[in-house]
Design a protein around this motif. Structure first.
Motif, PDB file in Angstrom:
ATOM      1  N   ILE A  83       0.848  -1.194   0.000  1.00 31.25           N
ATOM      2  CA  ILE A  83       0.000   0.000   0.000  1.00 31.25           C
ATOM      3  C   ILE A  83       0.888   1.251   0.000  1.00 31.25           C
ATOM      4  CG2 ILE A  83      -1.969  -1.113   1.100  1.00 31.25           C
ATOM      5  CD1 ILE A  83      -1.071   0.127   3.761  1.00 31.25           C
ATOM      6  N   ASN A  84       0.305   2.372  -0.356  1.00 31.22           N
ATOM      7  CA  ASN A  84       0.988   3.671  -0.418  1.00 31.22           C
ATOM      8  C   ASN A  84       2.185   3.643  -1.354  1.00 31.22           C
ATOM      9  OD1 ASN A  84      -0.820   4.808   1.470  1.00 31.22           O
ATOM     10  ND2 ASN A  84       0.373   3.951   3.141  1.00 31.22           N
ATOM     11  N   ALA A  85       2.007   3.107  -2.541  1.00 32.24           N
ATOM     12  CA  ALA A  85       3.100   3.038  -3.514  1.00 32.24           C
ATOM     13  C   ALA A  85       3.552   4.423  -3.937  1.00 32.24           C
ATOM     14  CB  ALA A  85       2.665   2.245  -4.742  1.00 32.24           C
ATOM     15  N   LYS A  86       2.657   5.394  -3.893  1.00 29.58           N
ATOM     16  CA  LYS A  86       3.007   6.750  -4.326  1.00 29.58           C
ATOM     17  C   LYS A  86       3.991   7.419  -3.375  1.00 29.58           C
ATOM     18  CE  LYS A  86      -1.174   8.759  -2.270  1.00 29.58           C
ATOM     19  NZ  LYS A  86      -0.742   9.048  -0.971  1.00 29.58           N
ATOM     20  N   ASP A  87       4.132   6.915  -2.156  1.00 33.72           N
ATOM     21  CA  ASP A  87       5.013   7.527  -1.171  1.00 33.72           C
ATOM     22  C   ASP A  87       6.395   6.888  -1.111  1.00 33.72           C
ATOM     23  OD1 ASP A  87       3.003   9.286  -0.418  1.00 33.72           O
ATOM     24  OD2 ASP A  87       2.157   7.848   1.005  1.00 33.72           O
ATOM     25  N   ALA A  88       6.685   5.935  -1.982  1.00 32.79           N
ATOM     26  CA  ALA A  88       8.033   5.363  -2.057  1.00 32.79           C
ATOM     27  C   ALA A  88       8.969   6.428  -2.627  1.00 32.79           C
ATOM     28  CB  ALA A  88       8.037   4.128  -2.943  1.00 32.79           C
ATOM     29  N   ILE A  89      10.253   6.350  -2.305  1.00 29.60           N
ATOM     30  CA  ILE A  89      11.182   7.379  -2.752  1.00 29.60           C
ATOM     31  C   ILE A  89      12.255   6.789  -3.668  1.00 29.60           C
ATOM     32  CG2 ILE A  89      10.803   8.807  -0.702  1.00 29.60           C
ATOM     33  CD1 ILE A  89      13.492   7.864   0.359  1.00 29.60           C
ATOM     34  N   ILE A  90      12.771   7.654  -4.531  1.00 32.52           N
ATOM     35  CA  ILE A  90      13.889   7.303  -5.406  1.00 32.52           C
ATOM     36  C   ILE A  90      15.013   8.258  -5.046  1.00 32.52           C
ATOM     37  CG2 ILE A  90      14.685   7.120  -7.785  1.00 32.52           C
ATOM     38  CD1 ILE A  90      11.790   6.733  -8.609  1.00 32.52           C
ATOM     39  N   ILE A 100      -5.970   0.107   0.457  1.00 35.16           N
ATOM     40  CA  ILE A 100      -6.686  -0.896  -0.334  1.00 35.16           C
ATOM     41  C   ILE A 100      -8.088  -0.358  -0.618  1.00 35.16           C
ATOM     42  CG2 ILE A 100      -7.557  -3.262  -0.371  1.00 35.16           C
ATOM     43  CD1 ILE A 100      -5.347  -3.959   1.644  1.00 35.16           C
ATOM     44  N   PRO A 101      -8.505  -0.283  -1.883  1.00 31.54           N
ATOM     45  CA  PRO A 101      -9.855   0.207  -2.205  1.00 31.54           C
ATOM     46  C   PRO A 101     -10.937  -0.683  -1.594  1.00 31.54           C
ATOM     47  CG  PRO A 101      -8.487   0.121  -4.174  1.00 31.54           C
ATOM     48  CD  PRO A 101      -7.727  -0.562  -3.089  1.00 31.54           C
ATOM     49  N   GLU A 102     -12.099  -0.082  -1.348  1.00 31.13           N
ATOM     50  CA  GLU A 102     -13.186  -0.806  -0.680  1.00 31.13           C
ATOM     51  C   GLU A 102     -13.648  -2.028  -1.465  1.00 31.13           C
ATOM     52  OE1 GLU A 102     -16.510   1.394   0.779  1.00 31.13           O
ATOM     53  OE2 GLU A 102     -15.224   3.074   1.353  1.00 31.13           O
TER      54      GLU A 102
END
Length: 156
Positions: A34-41, A107-109
């Motif tokens: 979850i929260n894939a958008k908050d991973a960093i590069i 996780i979407p409902e």
């Protein structure tokens, strides 16, 4: 009923994080990220954007509509990174790839019913604190927005 390992990608270094997920799936675990958008590069913003924008300009001379195609959403981007770390031409790699579920936020409902048994799991060696410099990184959301991700899409 399948058991799923729930892993949060917030403030995790993308490469280290994905390599450990690939290893866990090869060992037989079912993974939900979850929260894939908050991973960093890690790296400077200019260099990272330059590298990935250059990939978008690659096309075939004969028929550019045939690819290559690059993901622009954070969840598909992370799934693609994990896919490249698996032996995807072998059966066990294809099977492991099917056991990975990545979501942009929570996780979407509509998928909550699928994940009845969720065990939280922590990935330790991929934390942001490993970076010796704290300001030279960008989030996956930032990169994907630069690549052309339209944030108003359905977050599946």
């Amino acid at each position: 009923m399948l058991e799923y390992q729930l892993i949060d990608a917030t403030n995790k270094i993308l490469g280290r994080f994905c390599s450990q997920i690939a290893k866990l799936t090869l060992l037989g675990y079912n993974i939900v990220v979850i929260n894939a958008k908050d991973a960093i590069i890690s790296g400077t913003k200019g260099n990272i954007h330059e590298t990935y924008l250059a990939k978008l300009n690659i096309s075939t001379a004969t028929n550019p509509r045939k690819g290559p195609f690059w993901p622009r959403r954070p969840d598909t981007f992370m799934r693609n990174v994990i896919k490249k770390m698996l032996p995807r031409k072998k059966y066990r790699g294809k099977d492991a790839y099917k056991r990975i579920h990545v979501y942009i936020g929570g996780i979407p409902e509509r998928f909550q019913k699928r994940y009845q048994k969720l065990n939280p799991l922590e990935i330790y060696n991929a934390d942001k604190n490993r970076l010796s410099y704290y300001n030279k990184f960008i989030t996956l959301e930032n990169l994907c927005a630069r690549l052309g991700w339209n944030k108003s899409e359905i977050e599946a």
